[in-house]
Design a protein around this motif. Structure first.
Motif, PDB file in Angstrom:
ATOM      1  N   UNK A  66       0.712  -1.091   0.103  1.00 36.83           N
ATOM      2  CA  UNK A  66      -0.073  -0.085  -0.021  1.00 36.83           C
ATOM      3  C   UNK A  66       0.752   1.177  -0.075  1.00 36.83           C
ATOM      4  N   UNK A  67       1.830   1.276   0.876  1.00 38.70           N
ATOM      5  CA  UNK A  67       2.695   2.413   1.077  1.00 38.70           C
ATOM      6  C   UNK A  67       4.393   2.244   0.651  1.00 38.70           C
ATOM      7  N   UNK A 107       0.886   3.519  -3.458  1.00 44.08           N
ATOM      8  CA  UNK A 107       0.979   4.760  -3.517  1.00 44.08           C
ATOM      9  C   UNK A 107       1.842   5.478  -4.744  1.00 44.08           C
ATOM     10  N   UNK A 108       2.453   4.487  -5.385  1.00 45.38           N
ATOM     11  CA  UNK A 108       3.126   5.169  -6.717  1.00 45.38           C
ATOM     12  C   UNK A 108       2.141   4.932  -7.926  1.00 45.38           C
ATOM     13  N   UNK A 131      -3.816  -6.270  11.837  1.00 45.78           N
ATOM     14  CA  UNK A 131      -4.898  -5.937  12.429  1.00 45.78           C
ATOM     15  C   UNK A 131      -5.319  -4.588  11.966  1.00 45.78           C
ATOM     16  N   UNK A 132      -4.318  -3.280  12.080  1.00 42.15           N
ATOM     17  CA  UNK A 132      -4.533  -2.213  12.005  1.00 42.15           C
ATOM     18  C   UNK A 132      -4.944  -1.764  10.772  1.00 42.15           C
ATOM     19  N   UNK A 133      -4.723  -2.542   9.776  1.00 39.42           N
ATOM     20  CA  UNK A 133      -5.096  -2.377   8.041  1.00 39.42           C
ATOM     21  C   UNK A 133      -6.463  -2.165   8.086  1.00 39.42           C
ATOM     22  N   UNK A 150      -5.452   5.969   2.207  1.00 39.68           N
ATOM     23  CA  UNK A 150      -4.721   5.257   1.528  1.00 39.68           C
ATOM     24  C   UNK A 150      -4.717   3.620   2.194  1.00 39.68           C
ATOM     25  N   UNK A 151      -6.008   3.471   2.456  1.00 41.53           N
ATOM     26  CA  UNK A 151      -6.372   2.110   2.823  1.00 41.53           C
ATOM     27  C   UNK A 151      -6.458   1.151   1.752  1.00 41.53           C
ATOM     28  N   UNK A 152      -7.051  -0.202   2.113  1.00 46.37           N
ATOM     29  CA  UNK A 152      -7.527  -1.069   0.806  1.00 46.37           C
ATOM     30  C   UNK A 152      -8.853  -0.468   0.381  1.00 46.37           C
ATOM     31  N   UNK A 153      -9.834   0.283   1.071  1.00 49.16           N
ATOM     32  CA  UNK A 153     -11.061   0.314   0.506  1.00 49.16           C
ATOM     33  C   UNK A 153     -11.104   1.107  -0.676  1.00 49.16           C
TER      34      UNK A 153
END
Length: 463
Positions: A66-67, A107-108, A131-133, A150-153
């Motif tokens: 993701x990042x 992110x790119x 868990x935090x994702x 910037x999450x999966x959603x």
């Protein structure tokens, strides 16, 4: 320095090293995976490699970071190839895995992620985002701010919309994270997000996609420079993506797919109607014991799991946590022997060849403590049973987030580190316990500590 692992250099690998048993160039990518860290490479990607070697086709994996670009920099110059080394007291065994085709940094190149989700060849999306994702608020609902940052959603929304608009079928979205009822949580949180931004798409996803639960189990320590040097000696090539693990591996998957899937069950995974008993045993026995070993072990000066579990001041607490406190709260599946599971866990924890760092396990405790300890505490209290081992571990965690271990092990690595540390300023111990663990606390759960439990915790913290 040796040349780097790649498709071109694969023929030069020594004959004793296992390698992909299929034509990688002929495989389409059937899986998109979010969170392509070491665990995924040692587990789901490893199972998929075995399935393709057994004859399944077109299940290549497109990994998504993701990042951070770090995994892409490790894997893409190697054409997605990497090694999995199983470590035991009897020696190491290395295999080159070929299921990963490339890694996209969201992110790119967000368009590449959306395109992969919308590709006709894609049939499954898997997740190891920790868990935090999942971007949950304190009450378990979706935190809208985190979900839009910037999450999966947003990627799922765009990719699934494009599939729908193209007339393509839905996907299987398979969570492989250490969350109770992980598939149901992903399904609920995705529905919350989509309902806010596109209710029609939310209804399409509910009809066309599935969200199986799963339980994953394999100990995967962080790879060190010494590990990479040993792998280079074994295969004659540098491998920046190398992962080290134990011989044991388990994957239990709810048989609830939207379409086709690799033959994972033919290479060691279990397809079942109900994952819950396996999931509960993993979270409460293995993960619960791991976290206890981490916080108790760090304050006893240990670096590794095998050191902590061998400490006579710690081991009895770990055994009690698993056998006396966690085990009775689990409704075992037919044939699931939980005492044998505890025996196996103690043996795995004691593996001297697997340098699993306690500080790695201690990360993100605020996200792990509820399902690993607090649910067990709540169930035992309802039955009138005490849990001195979990309370001892909980006290060690509270000392850890206070900063007691920072001089030896560095700053606390937790998304709520600042808030947890702040509770120790201006509160008495009982106030800290209420602020962190109470009904409206930073780590709220079904377990709201009662006066006798607060007194026990306060006594432990005072030692």
């Amino acid at each position: 320095m040796s040349p780097r692992l790649s498709s071109a250099n694969l023929p030069g690998v020594p004959a004793g090293v296992l390698r992909p048993g299929y034509d990688r160039a002929a495989q389409a990518a059937g899986i998109v995976h979010f969170g392509i860290g070491a665990f995924h490479r040692a587990h789901q990607a490893w199972y998929t490699d075995l399935a393709m070697a057994a004859g399944d086709a077109d299940w290549g994996i497109l990994g998504v970071s993701l990042r951070s670009p770090s995994v892409a920099r490790q894997m893409n110059p190697q054409d997605g190839l990497y090694t999995v080394t199983e470590c035991s007291a009897q020696g190491n065994a290395t295999r080159i895995v070929g299921s990963v085709q490339r890694v996209i940094v969201a992110s790119e190149d967000g368009e590449a992620v959306i395109g992969a989700l919308a590709a006709p060849e894609t049939r499954i999306v898997t997740f190891t985002i920790t868990e935090k994702g999942y971007c949950r608020a304190a009450d378990g609902s979706l935190d809208p701010f985190l979900a839009h940052a910037g999450s999966i959603y947003p990627f799922l929304e765009a990719g699934l919309r494009r599939r729908r608009d193209s007339g393509l079928p839905g996907l299987t979205l398979l969570s492989c994270d250490n969350l109770a009822h992980n598939g149901r949580q992903l399904e609920r949180l995705t529905a919350e997000y989509l309902t806010q931004v596109d209710p029609a798409l939310a209804r399409w996803v509910a009809r066309e996609c599935t969200f199986p639960c799963s339980m994953v189990d394999r100990i995967v320590p962080a790879t060190t420079a010494a590990d990479r040097k040993a792998v280079a000696a074994a295969i004659g090539l540098e491998d920046d993506g190398a992962v080290m693990t134990e011989p044991f591996s388990q994957w239990v998957i709810e048989d609830r797919f939207a379409g086709a899937h690799p033959g994972w069950e033919r290479v060691g995974a279990d397809l079942v109607s109900d994952v819950a008993p396996y999931e509960a045993a993993k979270l409460r026995m293995l993960n619960g014991a791991h976290s206890a070993l981490a916080y108790l072990g760090l304050e006893h000066g240990h670096s590794f799991v095998h050191e902590a579990v061998s400490d006579p001041a710690i081991r009895p607490l770990i055994e009690r946590l698993m056998r006396v406190e966690a085990l009775p709260t689990i409704s075992a599946a037919p044939g699931q022997d939980l005492n044998a599971y505890a025996d196996a866990l103690l043996e795995r924890f004691g593996n001297p060849a697997l340098n699993h760092r306690l500080i790695q396990i201690a990360m993100d405790g605020s996200q792990k403590v509820p399902q690993r300890w607090l649910e067990t505490l709540a169930e035992n209290r309802a039955l009138g049973r005490e849990c001195p081992a979990i309370l001892a571990a909980l006290a060690a965690w509270l000392r850890h987030v206070r900063g007691d271990n920072e001089a030896s092990w560095g700053p606390v690595d937790d998304p709520k580190a600042g808030a947890l540390s702040d509770t120790w300023r201006g509160h008495e111990v009982a106030g800290v316990i209420a602020a962190v663990l109470g009904r409206d606390g930073i780590v709220a759960s079904a377990w709201d500590p009662q006066p006798d439990e607060v007194a026990q915790l306060a006594s432990l913290l005072a030692r």
